[in-house]
Design a protein around this motif. Structure first.
Motif, short mmCIF file in Angstrom:
data_model
loop_
_atom_site.label_atom_id
_atom_site.label_comp_id
_atom_site.label_asym_id
_atom_site.label_seq_id
_atom_site.Cartn_x
_atom_site.Cartn_y
_atom_site.Cartn_z
N UNK A 145 27.80 19.92 4.51
CA UNK A 145 26.72 18.77 4.47
C UNK A 145 26.95 18.03 5.45
N UNK A 146 28.10 17.71 5.66
CA UNK A 146 28.39 16.45 6.66
C UNK A 146 28.70 16.95 8.32
N UNK A 147 29.00 18.43 8.17
CA UNK A 147 29.51 18.99 9.62
C UNK A 147 28.32 18.85 10.73
N UNK A 161 26.10 36.67 1.71
CA UNK A 161 24.59 36.26 1.40
C UNK A 161 24.44 34.93 1.49
N UNK A 162 25.25 34.10 1.93
CA UNK A 162 24.83 32.79 2.02
C UNK A 162 24.33 32.64 3.55
N UNK A 207 28.41 19.39 -6.46
CA UNK A 207 28.45 20.81 -7.23
C UNK A 207 26.98 21.31 -7.44
N UNK A 208 25.93 20.14 -7.73
CA UNK A 208 24.43 20.86 -8.11
C UNK A 208 23.59 21.11 -6.73
N UNK A 209 24.11 20.69 -5.83
CA UNK A 209 23.32 20.60 -4.62
C UNK A 209 22.75 22.08 -4.00
N UNK A 252 21.87 24.26 3.08
CA UNK A 252 23.12 24.18 4.11
C UNK A 252 22.90 25.23 5.04
N UNK A 253 21.70 26.17 5.10
CA UNK A 253 21.34 27.15 6.18
C UNK A 253 21.05 26.57 7.27
#
Length: 650
Positions: free
Chosen positions: A56-58, A82-83, A299-301, A306-307
């Motif tokens: 998220x932060x990178x 798969x991500x 947890x729920x994000x 994030x792709x």
């Protein structure tokens, strides 16, 4: 960036980073290396939250080095595959090969042997890797990990380990009567976050250093209480010059005996939160609500968000995503069925074995797994199915990240589900417009580890004893040497409270009374007509039936039978196409005389509602059907012509 020599030497594995505002474009593309030890089902679930907070932060490419057992490797390699997150590389190292390095150390900590593996990283990680950030799985980042990587730049002299002081009184040794901790410098250091200068550690012969220390201390201590942390601290007590003490906000430890409040004045000070006790989220800390919410955020994000591509980094797209882009670019966006066609190529992030799984198929080669798929609105069927089917089950669940957490709480609160180790729960994360029913079935099928599978649906309750009956039929019908699909006749009730028939005789009397019907009798007779219910009523031995158009029975087949066709999504034709394919491959359909399953009533699914209300949906389904049949005739030649003619007559 310090003297040019050390910068150059460091180039392959990433360089020094100053705090974010002054990042230069070329520094942004330096790779940050992160090592994590992760074993088992629960740790694999926890580590995803850590990874999300880092992603998220990178703003840099990342390279994760996972030291895993075979379970975590299977789960995480499929998850990352798969991500498809850009600029993330993942490598795995087999923890089982490393066990002998540390198994001689008795460890009382709940992490077991895996809690000692951080000691052998200098040996495990690639020899040209010069520095790495090592993290526990129960950590959440509140800032860009590049800021932590930049701290390597501050190491002086012989410093090779970056650590934060322990925020509990553990090593002071006065927690309770006879409490004897391992030796440590003052409060000692916490190993939930470590900066390791690997190249210098290797020169210092780290391997020998920690071994000798451990051997010496174990003579009097007999075992470690805090796994690797005890040994790191004992080494440091003798060689204090090895440590670069990190500011405590790089590892704010939340556990029962901590003084972590001294560590931060306001939110901007927080960098890394460490839930370091198995009781994790029930901690006495006045800011615990804030921390818990931060943790729940990730947890729920929605992991699909994030792709995103990295800004300013020329990304080396991997082979898979390039092929995908090419395929998608060949689709016609003006085609009214574009969304349907696209669905076939969507890669859904998949988390296999989301809950603990433990099952060894029986040795007699007759074992059979029930296969089904579901979304959140059918969750309440699970307990009933478990009561009707004691054998192994493979389920694909179509959920969002937040729903996956609801599911976890539901399952953990259910005695029925928790008492079963033989159910594999595979989460396929939601994406796109449609319910990818056949993809879900394929995911559940691929993770069947018995020789046979019973392809069912979540809203059916199998008769009591069906598991044993199917296993006997495997032998009786010589399934191992014949291409057969055993048909389990399907019935339905419109009553929410059905007294489930205990026998075929009882079922027939309910059929005569009108509390039961043959499945879809009112709306779609053709789907199950070939089962020949009239014959079934009196049959006492298995009988063969012929395929007819639109036949879609529930069948047991060998594990190696064909997968479902992914072009069919949502509602309509998804099973019909599969049964047609079985027929084209010359499977025999054999109806079992004493087997039955009953469909339980429920509100209509979102997708059937779309199908009924949306003309375009119906038009596209018809187009896809025709294309599927053309494919069939190309693949199976003359034999497949009957599918075209059957369709035209129907």
């Amino acid at each position: 960036g310090g003297n040019t020599h050390s910068l150059r030497e460091d180039m392959p594995s990433g360089g020094f980073l100053s705090p974010p505002p002054t990042l230069l474009p070329h520094q942004l593309s330096l790779t940050i290396h992160v090592a994590i030890v992760c074993a088992g089902y629960n740790a694999s679930r926890d580590v995803v939250t850590l990874v999300k907070s880092v992603l998220f932060h990178r703003r840099n490419p990342l390279h994760f080095h996972f030291i895993t057992d075979s379970i975590a490797q299977q789960i995480l390699s499929s998850l990352f595959h798969t991500w498809m997150v850009p600029a993330v590389k993942v490598d795995f190292y087999d923890a089982d090969e490393l066990k002998s390095e540390v198994s001689w150390i008795p460890n009382k900590h709940y992490s077991g042997i895996y809690g000692l593996m951080k000691l052998v990283l200098t040996k495990t990680l690639p020899s040209d890797l010069q520095r790495v950030i090592v993290l526990d799985t129960d950590i959440t980042f509140a800032t860009d990990i590049a800021e932590l990587w930049a701290v390597f730049h501050k190491f002086k002299g012989q410093q090779v380990l970056g650590l934060v002081e322990n925020q509990s009184d553990w090593y002071l040794g006065n927690l309770w009567k006879n409490h004897r901790p391992w030796p440590a410098l003052g409060r000692g250091f916490n190993t939930g976050v470590i900066l390791l200068l690997l190249d210098r550690l290797r020169k210092l012969r780290w391997e020998q250093m920690w071994r000798l220390t451990a051997e010496r201390e174990l003579m009097s201590m007999l075992s470690t209480s805090l796994a690797d942390q005890d040994i790191f601290n004992a080494v440091i007590k003798q060689n204090p010059f090895l440590v670069h003490q990190l500011p405590c906000f790089w590892n704010v430890q939340l556990s029962d005996h901590t003084r972590s409040e001294k560590c931060y004045k306001d939110v901007s000070d927080l960098k890394v939160i460490h839930w370091n006790s198995p009781k994790k989220l029930r901690v006495k800390n006045k800011h615990v609500e804030f921390f818990r919410n931060l943790y729940l955020t990730f947890l729920e994000y929605d992991g699909n968000l994030l792709r995103r591509e990295l800004f300013g980094c020329p990304s080396e797209a991997d082979h898979n995503s390039e092929n995908l882009q090419k395929t998608l670019s060949e689709l016609d966006e003006d085609d009214p069925c574009y969304e349907f066609r696209r669905e076939r190529f969507t890669v859904h992030r998949t988390h296999l074995y989301f809950l603990h799984y433990e099952y060894e198929p029986s040795s007699d080669n007759t074992d059979v797994t029930l296969v089904a798929q579901l979304s959140m609105d059918r969750l309440q069927m699970l307990e009933a199915i478990c009561k009707h089917w004691e054998g192994p089950i493979s389920l694909a669940l179509y959920l969002s990240d937040a729903e996956a957490q609801q599911f976890l709480r539901y399952a953990q609160g259910s005695e029925v589900l928790m008492s079963r180790g033989n159910v594999g729960y595979h989460i396929v994360y939601k994406e796109g417009q449609f319910y990818p029913v056949n993809l879900l079935r394929n995911v559940a099928m691929r993770h069947v580890n018995t020789p046979y599978m019973f392809l069912s649906d979540i809203d059916f309750l199998p008769m009591y004893g069906l598991y044993e009956y199917l296993r006997k039929s495997v032998v009786q019908l010589d399934m191992a040497n014949a291409k057969k699909a055993l048909v389990v006749p399907a019935f339905e009730t419109l009553r929410y409270r059905l007294s489930y028939p205990k026998s075929k005789a009882e079922l027939l009397s309910q059929l005569d009374m009108g509390t039961l019907f043959t499945f879809r009798y009112h709306v779609w007779t053709k789907g199950h007509a070939p089962t020949n219910f009239a014959k079934w009523r009196t049959a006492t031995t298995p009988y063969r039936v012929q395929w007819e158009a639109d036949f879609e029975p529930y069948v047991m087949v060998r594990r190696d039978s064909p997968e479902y066709d992914r072009r069919f999504v949502g509602f309509g034709w998804n099973k019909v196409a599969h049964i047609m394919e079985l027929d084209a491959q010359e499977y025999e359909f054999v109806v079992l005389p004493n087997a039955y399953m009953i469909h339980m009533p429920h509100a209509p699914s979102f997708d059937i509602t779309k199908f009924r209300s949306n003309k375009q949906y119906r038009v596209c389904l018809k187009t896809l059907k025709e294309e599927f049949q053309q494919n069939m005739s190309r693949r199976y030649g003359f034999a497949a012509l009957k599918y075209m003619t059957a369709e035209n007559n129907s």
